[in-house]
Design an enzyme around this catalytic site. Structure first.
Site, PDB file in Angstrom:
ATOM      1  N   ASN A 211       0.319  -1.617  -0.234  1.00 40.53           N
ATOM      2  CA  ASN A 211       0.674   0.091  -0.258  1.00 40.53           C
ATOM      3  C   ASN A 211       0.722   0.723   0.283  1.00 40.53           C
ATOM      4  O   ASN A 211       0.855   2.351  -0.732  1.00 40.53           O
ATOM      5  CB  ASN A 211      -0.652  -0.063   1.031  1.00 40.53           C
ATOM      6  CG  ASN A 211      -0.264  -0.375   2.682  1.00 40.53           C
ATOM      7  OD1 ASN A 211       0.884  -0.139   2.439  1.00 40.53           O
ATOM      8  ND2 ASN A 211      -0.305   0.248   3.654  1.00 40.53           N
ATOM      9  N   GLU A 308       4.678  -5.287  11.913  1.00 39.14           N
ATOM     10  CA  GLU A 308       3.578  -4.132  12.260  1.00 39.14           C
ATOM     11  C   GLU A 308       2.197  -4.293  11.170  1.00 39.14           C
ATOM     12  O   GLU A 308       2.937  -4.763   9.430  1.00 39.14           O
ATOM     13  CB  GLU A 308       4.055  -3.316  11.115  1.00 39.14           C
ATOM     14  CG  GLU A 308       3.674  -1.939  11.714  1.00 39.14           C
ATOM     15  CD  GLU A 308       2.161  -1.647  10.712  1.00 39.14           C
ATOM     16  OE1 GLU A 308       1.526  -1.972  10.733  1.00 39.14           O
ATOM     17  OE2 GLU A 308       2.924  -0.852   9.228  1.00 39.14           O
ATOM     18  N   CYS A 342      -3.110  -0.067   6.625  1.00 40.19           N
ATOM     19  CA  CYS A 342      -3.437  -1.302   7.880  1.00 40.19           C
ATOM     20  C   CYS A 342      -4.065  -0.362   9.313  1.00 40.19           C
ATOM     21  O   CYS A 342      -4.164  -1.288  10.533  1.00 40.19           O
ATOM     22  CB  CYS A 342      -1.761  -1.741   8.841  1.00 40.19           C
ATOM     23  SG  CYS A 342      -0.309   0.047   8.972  1.00 40.19           S
ATOM     24  N   GLU A 522       8.385   1.073  14.268  1.00 42.48           N
ATOM     25  CA  GLU A 522       9.639   1.214  13.314  1.00 42.48           C
ATOM     26  C   GLU A 522       9.179   3.118  13.707  1.00 42.48           C
ATOM     27  O   GLU A 522       8.452   4.136  13.925  1.00 42.48           O
ATOM     28  CB  GLU A 522       8.988   1.355  11.430  1.00 42.48           C
ATOM     29  CG  GLU A 522       8.509   0.190  11.718  1.00 42.48           C
ATOM     30  CD  GLU A 522       8.356  -0.400  10.442  1.00 42.48           C
ATOM     31  OE1 GLU A 522       9.522  -0.737   9.702  1.00 42.48           O
ATOM     32  OE2 GLU A 522       7.789  -0.815   9.983  1.00 42.48           O
TER      33      GLU A 522
END
Length: 548
Positions: A211, A308, A342, A522
């Site tokens: 994405n 993630e 997400c 992250e």
């Protein structure tokens, strides 16, 4: 434009106009038109694919190479490959090689040599090189934005204002000579002490999602390289283009060959990389099921893993919220990038006293969304990533209707597209109101433009229903009551929480989830803990004592 407040709209226009102006200076003046060539500047391998992308010609090989040891590595003739489709038209753009055991071994050997060279230089020198890479990412942003559209079919207007990958590289360039190498001095007693060293892990493996391909590649590469590691990056086979361009940019900046490598492929390739004994760390952005598979594979060699994963995030709107801000945020949290995000706030919990007005405004604004050619800058909503994914999202919508869920607006069927976009994988936004908590569309991650609006009456109920999910990636609260805002944020079970905003993720702040949304961070200095290891060095100044 319709989704943004006026002041943000003007800022977006200024950034987009500046980006368009930069194209003129980046490109050859002798051609009479804009032209950029991905991995073609030093010759072709096979047929060239050329695309006119909003005034810029983008070209790349019909079969893409891997990027290993600082150079293009093409698969052997006849080797298996996967077609890469342009989701907006359904046509095959190029073919993506499936990395086999030989390619994986070549990448690991290159990364091993690259690590030796890269880890031997100072953090200050690494930071200088990464700073150059960040500047090149900014300078080449108009081209990268178009490659991102070819990869994802998200609107160019969205890609042009997203420089999060370059921002991340810029941040970690600055940290390379400080946080990435700094240790501590720990006194033990009057004479003896301990100091710590922050050291790299070795070869890192980054596995990206489709994405935000360039952002995710930079989010994993920048901290890994800043800490002195090398990395093998496996992009999604659906979005392979920007990772290769990133390899070129890093090489141009002065990153030694083998420090950054790109290996293409699907599940089998990922399995070979994950299981390799010389890979020291894995960072995945992907689905929950893929995350579980990665953890199982990494267990054999006890690799540290950062995950993630998915989400089903709540966006809680109280009765004193700024209504228009909450509506804008809800649409951004569900329909940006065609809903394929997400952290999206797909469960919109609205206080019952304002729910009717909230839904009415959402419907009005949703009707202004323009679905169309992603390369047209007036388009605000592109195509879903693949035919399979479009059909999966459609299945969730149809299933919700069969379960009795009520849609106040259903634009999922897109039938008015002219050729060649009539063959694209378009599916428009849908808003369900008051679906039951047990409904599949409420419980499971759809990863598409589907918003569920539900009502609540009290703060306790809103918080309880917000947390009633196995996911924990993100959450938001909208209220003018500052005490309530912090009180609710503290109770929401999510790795990231916004107050009166949604889906903003500055590279200076850590991002990551909890529960089934994964673990590890992250971005921000916290990310360094996942790409380095601490060594304690005890320094004895006294004579050694022994009872023997």
């Amino acid at each position: 434009r319709d989704l943004l407040p006026q002041h943000q709209h003007l800022a977006v226009r200024r950034r987009a106009q500046a980006a368009m102006q930069r194209i003129h200076f980046l490109l050859p003046k002798t051609t009479g038109r804009s032209a950029c060539g991905l991995l073609l500047r030093r010759g072709l391998h096979g047929d060239a694919v050329k695309r006119d992308c909003a005034g810029m010609e983008i070209s790349f090989p019909s079969t893409l190479p891997h990027w290993i040891g600082g150079k293009r590595v093409f698969a052997k003739e006849g080797a298996p490959s996967t077609p890469k489709y342009y989701a907006a038209t359904g046509e095959v753009l190029c073919h993506v090689p499936n990395g086999d055991a030989d390619i994986v071994e070549a990448a690991v050997q290159a990364a091993e040599q690259g690590f030796k060279a890269w880890s031997a230089i100072s953090g200050f020198e690494r930071g200088k090189i990464l700073s150059t890479a960040a500047k090149l990412l900014y300078d080449n942003h108009p081209e990268l934005a178009r490659l991102e559209v070819l990869d994802t079919s998200k609107p160019l207007s969205e890609s042009l204002i997203d420089q999060s990958g370059a921002d991340c590289m810029h941040l970690f360039a600055g940290l390379a000579s400080t946080e990435c190498v700094n240790g501590k001095h720990i006194p033990v007693d009057a004479n003896n002490f301990v100091y710590t060293r922050r050291e790299p892990l070795g070869i890192c493996l980054g596995i990206g999602a489709w994405n935000y391909p360039l952002q995710i590649a930079c989010w994993k590469t920048a901290p890994a390289l800043a800490c002195g590691n090398s990395i093998i990056y496996k992009p999604s086979d659906l979005t392979p283009l920007t990772a290769l361009r990133l390899g070129e940019i890093l090489a141009e900046a002065g990153v030694p060959g083998g420090v950054f490598n790109v290996v293409h492929g699907a599940r089998h390739t990922g399995g070979l990389l994950t299981a390799h004994a010389k890979v020291n760390k894995i960072s995945l952005t992907g689905s929950v099921e893929t995350g579980k598979a990665i953890m199982r594979a990494a267990a054999d060699t006890l690799k540290p893993v950062t995950l993630e994963l998915g989400g089903k995030s709540p966006l809680v709107v109280f009765d004193d919220a700024h209504m228009d801000n909450a509506v804008r945020a809800a649409l951004n949290a569900n329909f940006a990038c065609q809903g394929e995000v997400c952290s999206n706030g797909t469960r919109v919990l609205v206080h019952n006293s304002i729910k009717e007005e909230f839904v009415k405004k959402c419907v009005e604004m949703t009707k202004r969304i323009k679905i169309g050619d992603p390369m047209d800058e007036s388009t605000t909503f592109g195509a879903l990533i693949s035919a399979d994914h479009r059909d999966k999202v459609r299945g969730y919508i149809e299933g919700a209707l069969k379960e009795g869920c009520s849609a106040v607006i259903n634009l999922s069927e897109v039938s008015s597209m002219a050729a060649p976009f009539d063959e694209g994988y378009f599916l428009g936004p849908v808003i369900f109101v008051d679906p039951r908590d047990e409904a599949t569309v409420v419980r499971e991650e759809v990863f598409g433009p589907v918003m569920c609006v539900q009502g609540f009456d009290s703060e306790e109920e809103g918080v309880a229903r917000a947390n009633a999910t196995p996911f924990g990636l993100a959450a938001a609260v909208f209220t003018r009551d500052i005490q309530r805002a912090h009180r609710v944020a503290a109770q929401l079970e999510a790795g990231t929480c916004w107050i009166n905003e949604y889906n903003l993720a500055p590279p200076t702040t850590p991002f990551g989830g909890r529960k089934l949304s994964g673990f590890g961070k992250e971005c921000g200095p916290d990310a360094l803990n996942y790409y380095s290891q601490i060594k304690s060095v005890y320094v004895a100044m006294d004579d050694v004592w022994t009872p023997y």
